[in-house]
Design a protein around this motif. Structure first.
Motif, PDB file in Angstrom:
ATOM      1  N   PRO A  31      14.092  25.302  32.216  1.00  0.00           N
ATOM      2  CA  PRO A  31      15.304  24.723  32.305  1.00  0.00           C
ATOM      3  C   PRO A  31      16.030  25.862  33.801  1.00  0.00           C
ATOM      4  O   PRO A  31      15.909  27.611  33.481  1.00  0.00           O
ATOM      5  N   TYR A  32      17.097  25.514  34.426  1.00  0.00           N
ATOM      6  CA  TYR A  32      17.573  25.849  35.543  1.00  0.00           C
ATOM      7  C   TYR A  32      18.902  26.900  34.666  1.00  0.00           C
ATOM      8  O   TYR A  32      19.781  27.668  35.639  1.00  0.00           O
ATOM      9  N   ASN A  33      19.354  25.944  33.725  1.00  0.00           N
ATOM     10  CA  ASN A  33      20.702  26.500  33.267  1.00  0.00           C
ATOM     11  C   ASN A  33      21.781  26.354  34.085  1.00  0.00           C
ATOM     12  O   ASN A  33      22.527  26.751  33.923  1.00  0.00           O
ATOM     13  N   ILE A  34      22.034  25.144  34.977  1.00  0.00           N
ATOM     14  CA  ILE A  34      22.969  24.879  35.559  1.00  0.00           C
ATOM     15  C   ILE A  34      23.539  23.723  35.248  1.00  0.00           C
ATOM     16  O   ILE A  34      25.243  23.435  35.749  1.00  0.00           O
ATOM     17  N   GLY A  35      23.728  23.356  34.110  1.00  0.00           N
ATOM     18  CA  GLY A  35      24.585  22.393  33.001  1.00  0.00           C
ATOM     19  C   GLY A  35      25.002  21.310  33.754  1.00  0.00           C
ATOM     20  O   GLY A  35      23.950  20.426  33.985  1.00  0.00           O
ATOM     21  N   ASN A  36      26.008  21.208  34.226  1.00  0.00           N
ATOM     22  CA  ASN A  36      26.720  19.003  34.758  1.00  0.00           C
ATOM     23  C   ASN A  36      26.420  19.691  35.572  1.00  0.00           C
ATOM     24  O   ASN A  36      27.364  18.395  36.043  1.00  0.00           O
ATOM     25  N   ASN A  37      26.169  20.427  36.455  1.00  0.00           N
ATOM     26  CA  ASN A  37      26.076  20.190  37.669  1.00  0.00           C
ATOM     27  C   ASN A  37      25.104  20.044  38.645  1.00  0.00           C
ATOM     28  O   ASN A  37      23.704  20.616  39.289  1.00  0.00           O
ATOM     29  N   ALA A  38      24.317  19.303  37.661  1.00  0.00           N
ATOM     30  CA  ALA A  38      22.227  19.320  37.427  1.00  0.00           C
ATOM     31  C   ALA A  38      21.987  17.823  38.606  1.00  0.00           C
ATOM     32  O   ALA A  38      21.060  18.389  39.789  1.00  0.00           O
ATOM     33  N   TYR A  39      23.074  17.293  39.311  1.00  0.00           N
ATOM     34  CA  TYR A  39      22.806  16.489  40.450  1.00  0.00           C
ATOM     35  C   TYR A  39      24.304  17.141  41.558  1.00  0.00           C
ATOM     36  O   TYR A  39      24.249  15.644  42.074  1.00  0.00           O
ATOM     37  N   GLY A  40      24.144  17.812  41.486  1.00  0.00           N
ATOM     38  CA  GLY A  40      25.628  18.209  42.310  1.00  0.00           C
ATOM     39  C   GLY A  40      25.929  17.564  43.881  1.00  0.00           C
ATOM     40  O   GLY A  40      26.320  16.715  44.322  1.00  0.00           O
ATOM     41  N   SER A  41      24.550  17.940  44.383  1.00  0.00           N
ATOM     42  CA  SER A  41      24.165  17.465  45.895  1.00  0.00           C
ATOM     43  C   SER A  41      23.163  16.274  46.024  1.00  0.00           C
ATOM     44  O   SER A  41      23.059  16.330  47.140  1.00  0.00           O
ATOM     45  N   ALA A 133      20.650  16.307  49.533  1.00  0.00           N
ATOM     46  CA  ALA A 133      21.472  15.664  51.007  1.00  0.00           C
ATOM     47  C   ALA A 133      23.638  15.347  51.092  1.00  0.00           C
ATOM     48  O   ALA A 133      23.554  15.689  52.267  1.00  0.00           O
ATOM     49  N   LEU A 134      23.682  15.523  50.013  1.00  0.00           N
ATOM     50  CA  LEU A 134      25.174  15.642  50.062  1.00  0.00           C
ATOM     51  C   LEU A 134      26.615  16.365  50.869  1.00  0.00           C
ATOM     52  O   LEU A 134      26.936  16.805  50.858  1.00  0.00           O
ATOM     53  N   LYS A 135      25.180  17.481  50.917  1.00  0.00           N
ATOM     54  CA  LYS A 135      25.844  19.646  51.699  1.00  0.00           C
ATOM     55  C   LYS A 135      25.312  19.192  53.099  1.00  0.00           C
ATOM     56  O   LYS A 135      25.421  19.996  53.739  1.00  0.00           O
ATOM     57  N   VAL A 141      20.497  22.843  53.947  1.00  0.00           N
ATOM     58  CA  VAL A 141      20.343  22.947  52.381  1.00  0.00           C
ATOM     59  C   VAL A 141      19.392  23.644  52.844  1.00  0.00           C
ATOM     60  O   VAL A 141      18.200  23.513  53.138  1.00  0.00           O
ATOM     61  N   GLY A 142      18.856  23.077  50.962  1.00  0.00           N
ATOM     62  CA  GLY A 142      17.530  23.752  50.559  1.00  0.00           C
ATOM     63  C   GLY A 142      16.278  23.610  50.755  1.00  0.00           C
ATOM     64  O   GLY A 142      16.682  21.109  50.126  1.00  0.00           O
ATOM     65  N   ALA A 143      15.604  23.356  50.753  1.00  0.00           N
ATOM     66  CA  ALA A 143      14.415  21.837  51.264  1.00  0.00           C
ATOM     67  C   ALA A 143      12.848  23.320  50.471  1.00  0.00           C
ATOM     68  O   ALA A 143      11.865  23.361  51.248  1.00  0.00           O
ATOM     69  N   THR A 144      12.805  24.618  49.516  1.00  0.00           N
ATOM     70  CA  THR A 144      12.316  25.119  49.115  1.00  0.00           C
ATOM     71  C   THR A 144      12.054  24.784  47.481  1.00  0.00           C
ATOM     72  O   THR A 144      13.672  25.108  47.136  1.00  0.00           O
ATOM     73  N   GLU A 145      10.872  25.274  46.742  1.00  0.00           N
ATOM     74  CA  GLU A 145      10.840  25.362  44.965  1.00  0.00           C
ATOM     75  C   GLU A 145      10.376  27.117  45.071  1.00  0.00           C
ATOM     76  O   GLU A 145       9.816  27.617  45.557  1.00  0.00           O
ATOM     77  N   TYR A 146      10.923  27.850  44.423  1.00  0.00           N
ATOM     78  CA  TYR A 146      10.171  29.245  44.012  1.00  0.00           C
ATOM     79  C   TYR A 146       9.468  29.027  42.670  1.00  0.00           C
ATOM     80  O   TYR A 146       9.738  28.144  42.030  1.00  0.00           O
TER      81      TYR A 146
END
Length: 251
Positions: A31-41, A133-135, A141-146
């Motif tokens: 889990p990325y621990n990004i909390g309530n911003n999971a769907y942010g952009s 997409a919203l950013k 914008v990010g188009a990578t995974e790590y």
């Protein structure tokens, strides 16, 4: 011996009750621990992906309630215990691969050192699209995974067949597999990693199994595989849509 594939609706800390074998490879998307911003952009923040329609039920929400306080130390302890011991032969040592956010990579590496994983190297996965997409009119914008590969002392098993393998991979998708988890990793990507670091008959463990895609990829390659998924709804979906179609033994 026939390969096994088993998914448990339980926390990986309870592994002892299942008597599973130790693994040549652990793969986990923590889990990325990004909390309530999971769907942010992501467009799904809005109804129909359009901000003119107002926010959707995903606005200000986590993917799952377990995505807030994931304990990396407990995860590393499990992995250090469940990987096979390093053999005397060269080129047979185990490894673990941890998918994580870019900001988590150094943290994963440092925690790994505390649990005996002295060495690591990064992996980057290149996409041809972005969920941000919203950013798009605001920034790059990010188009990578790590991910990070971690290992103890000896270099892990590495089946490159004499070919040079770069530290970046294309994010290959396959629409024939169901998408049932918001951060599900594509089976072609998982297969490539499993082929590199294991042989047929080896054991693969995914402590954060989610959709079960790691188990599916491993089983299709003739590896035994074991996974843990704490969320009951996701566990049921994984059994129904990703794994049980293979007529594999599930608990």
């Amino acid at each position: 011996m026939k390969e096994k594939c088993e998914l448990y609706n339980d926390h990986f800390q309870n592994f002892k009750r299942y008597g599973i074998p130790k693994a040549q490879l652990v793969i986990a998307d923590i889990p990325y621990n990004i909390g309530n911003n999971a769907y942010g952009s992501n467009p799904t923040w809005y109804v129909g992906g359009n901000d003119k329609n107002g926010t959707s039920d995903k606005a200000g929400k986590t993917f799952f309630d377990t995505d807030v306080d994931f304990r990396v130390a407990e995860f590393m302890h499990f992995c250090s215990h469940m990987l096979v011991k390093e053999p005397k032969e060269r080129g047979k040592a185990p490894a673990m691969i941890v998918f994580c956010a870019f900001q988590q990579m150094q943290m994963v590496i440092e925690y790994g050192k505390k649990y005996g994983f002295k060495h690591s190297f990064p992996l980057i996965f290149i996409k041809n699209q972005s969920a941000q997409a919203l950013k798009a009119n605001m920034r790059i914008v990010g188009a990578t995974e790590y991910a990070v590969v971690l290992y103890r002392d000896k270099l892990p098993k590495f089946n490159n067949d004499g070919q040079m393998v770069f530290n970046w991979f294309r994010w290959e998708t396959d629409g024939t597999y169901p998408k049932i988890h918001p951060t599900q990793k594509p089976i072609p990507v998982l297969k490539r990693l499993i082929e590199l670091f294991t042989d047929p008959g080896d054991v693969v463990i995914d402590p954060c199994a989610g959709s079960g895609s790691t188990l599916r990829a491993a089983a299709e390659l003739g590896r035994s595989c074991f996974g843990f998924e704490i969320k009951k709804d996701m566990y049921r979906l994984a059994k129904e849509k990703m794994i049980s179609t293979m007529s594999l033994a599930l608990l």
